[in-house]
Design a protein around this motif. Structure first.
Motif, PDB file in Angstrom:
ATOM      1  N   GLY A  21      -8.823 -61.720  47.449  1.00 56.18           N
ATOM      2  CA  GLY A  21      -9.450 -60.609  46.597  1.00 56.18           C
ATOM      3  C   GLY A  21     -10.559 -59.727  46.629  1.00 56.18           C
ATOM      4  O   GLY A  21     -11.027 -59.353  45.925  1.00 56.18           O
ATOM      5  N   SER A  22     -10.024 -59.438  47.777  1.00 55.67           N
ATOM      6  CA  SER A  22     -11.482 -58.063  48.215  1.00 55.67           C
ATOM      7  C   SER A  22     -10.710 -57.592  50.116  1.00 55.67           C
ATOM      8  O   SER A  22     -10.474 -58.548  50.678  1.00 55.67           O
ATOM      9  CB  SER A  22     -12.922 -58.879  48.476  1.00 55.67           C
ATOM     10  OG  SER A  22     -13.612 -58.352  49.012  1.00 55.67           O
ATOM     11  N   VAL A  23     -11.295 -55.863  49.973  1.00 55.73           N
ATOM     12  CA  VAL A  23     -10.528 -55.581  51.053  1.00 55.73           C
ATOM     13  C   VAL A  23     -12.176 -55.799  52.125  1.00 55.73           C
ATOM     14  O   VAL A  23     -11.770 -56.245  53.450  1.00 55.73           O
ATOM     15  CB  VAL A  23     -10.743 -54.198  50.791  1.00 55.73           C
ATOM     16  CG1 VAL A  23     -10.078 -53.561  52.384  1.00 55.73           C
ATOM     17  CG2 VAL A  23      -9.259 -53.932  50.008  1.00 55.73           C
ATOM     18  N   THR A  24     -13.123 -56.271  51.713  1.00 58.16           N
ATOM     19  CA  THR A  24     -14.536 -56.285  52.791  1.00 58.16           C
ATOM     20  C   THR A  24     -14.438 -57.634  52.721  1.00 58.16           C
ATOM     21  O   THR A  24     -14.744 -57.735  54.160  1.00 58.16           O
ATOM     22  CB  THR A  24     -15.480 -56.346  51.940  1.00 58.16           C
ATOM     23  OG1 THR A  24     -15.323 -54.932  51.221  1.00 58.16           O
ATOM     24  CG2 THR A  24     -16.646 -55.975  52.798  1.00 58.16           C
ATOM     25  N   ALA A  25     -13.788 -59.058  52.147  1.00 56.50           N
ATOM     26  CA  ALA A  25     -13.955 -60.176  52.586  1.00 56.50           C
ATOM     27  C   ALA A  25     -13.046 -60.280  53.559  1.00 56.50           C
ATOM     28  O   ALA A  25     -12.482 -61.255  54.641  1.00 56.50           O
ATOM     29  CB  ALA A  25     -13.769 -61.553  51.574  1.00 56.50           C
ATOM     30  N   ALA A  26     -11.305 -59.543  53.164  1.00 59.21           N
ATOM     31  CA  ALA A  26     -10.197 -59.650  54.132  1.00 59.21           C
ATOM     32  C   ALA A  26     -10.801 -59.223  55.595  1.00 59.21           C
ATOM     33  O   ALA A  26     -10.886 -59.829  56.282  1.00 59.21           O
ATOM     34  CB  ALA A  26      -9.014 -58.935  54.355  1.00 59.21           C
ATOM     35  N   ALA A  27     -11.676 -57.777  55.431  1.00 53.11           N
ATOM     36  CA  ALA A  27     -11.693 -57.509  56.846  1.00 53.11           C
ATOM     37  C   ALA A  27     -12.465 -58.576  57.793  1.00 53.11           C
ATOM     38  O   ALA A  27     -12.371 -58.081  58.661  1.00 53.11           O
ATOM     39  CB  ALA A  27     -12.466 -56.416  55.898  1.00 53.11           C
ATOM     40  N   LYS A  28     -13.680 -58.388  57.385  1.00 57.30           N
ATOM     41  CA  LYS A  28     -14.578 -59.958  58.224  1.00 57.30           C
ATOM     42  C   LYS A  28     -13.902 -60.901  58.838  1.00 57.30           C
ATOM     43  O   LYS A  28     -14.121 -61.691  59.380  1.00 57.30           O
ATOM     44  CB  LYS A  28     -15.138 -60.866  56.930  1.00 57.30           C
ATOM     45  CG  LYS A  28     -16.841 -59.290  56.399  1.00 57.30           C
ATOM     46  CD  LYS A  28     -17.119 -59.659  55.547  1.00 57.30           C
ATOM     47  CE  LYS A  28     -18.557 -59.355  55.323  1.00 57.30           C
ATOM     48  NZ  LYS A  28     -19.746 -59.472  54.061  1.00 57.30           N
ATOM     49  N   ALA A  29     -12.441 -61.193  57.790  1.00 55.45           N
ATOM     50  CA  ALA A  29     -12.088 -62.577  58.308  1.00 55.45           C
ATOM     51  C   ALA A  29     -11.312 -62.419  59.289  1.00 55.45           C
ATOM     52  O   ALA A  29     -10.441 -63.495  60.055  1.00 55.45           O
ATOM     53  CB  ALA A  29     -10.956 -63.772  56.787  1.00 55.45           C
ATOM     54  N   LEU A  30     -10.963 -60.934  59.590  1.00 55.66           N
ATOM     55  CA  LEU A  30      -9.419 -60.712  59.865  1.00 55.66           C
ATOM     56  C   LEU A  30     -10.306 -59.768  61.215  1.00 55.66           C
ATOM     57  O   LEU A  30      -9.762 -59.334  62.462  1.00 55.66           O
ATOM     58  CB  LEU A  30      -9.155 -59.337  59.777  1.00 55.66           C
ATOM     59  CG  LEU A  30      -7.670 -59.929  58.911  1.00 55.66           C
ATOM     60  CD1 LEU A  30      -7.266 -58.791  57.639  1.00 55.66           C
ATOM     61  CD2 LEU A  30      -7.055 -60.504  59.203  1.00 55.66           C
ATOM     62  N   PHE A  31     -11.802 -59.663  61.010  1.00 53.51           N
ATOM     63  CA  PHE A  31     -12.653 -58.916  62.309  1.00 53.51           C
ATOM     64  C   PHE A  31     -11.883 -57.587  62.384  1.00 53.51           C
ATOM     65  O   PHE A  31     -11.723 -56.638  63.830  1.00 53.51           O
ATOM     66  CB  PHE A  31     -12.789 -59.551  63.401  1.00 53.51           C
ATOM     67  CG  PHE A  31     -12.891 -61.055  63.420  1.00 53.51           C
ATOM     68  CD1 PHE A  31     -14.610 -61.665  63.341  1.00 53.51           C
ATOM     69  CD2 PHE A  31     -12.336 -62.535  63.647  1.00 53.51           C
ATOM     70  CE1 PHE A  31     -14.581 -62.800  63.411  1.00 53.51           C
ATOM     71  CE2 PHE A  31     -12.475 -63.639  63.263  1.00 53.51           C
ATOM     72  CZ  PHE A  31     -13.881 -64.156  63.479  1.00 53.51           C
TER      73      PHE A  31
END
Length: 72
Positions: A21-31
């Motif tokens: 639900g968030s670009v920022t959270a997804a980016a952190k998970a995807l490094f």
């Protein structure tokens, strides 16, 4: 959908944004950087020809086209 083949990276980034639900959270998970995720999701959205996500409050939620793309 246009004749251009779907890129699996676009789908992977989009699925991660949809799940979190968030670009920022997804980016952190995807490094990767949030700008990278945002750009990849935008390219996928343009190739589909419809918005895949919409902002509701502080979260991103799937549109009907987004749900179809996620099921793909």
């Amino acid at each position: 959908m246009r004749s251009q083949a779907l890129n699996l990276k676009h789908l992977r980034y989009f699925a991660e944004v949809a799940r979190r639900g968030s670009v920022t959270a997804a980016a952190k998970a995807l490094f990767v950087a949030p700008q990278t995720v945002s750009a990849q999701v935008q390219v996928l959205s343009e190739s589909v020809g419809q918005p895949l996500l919409e902002r509701v409050g502080l979260r991103l939620v799937l549109t009907s086209a987004g749900q179809t793309a996620l099921d793909y």
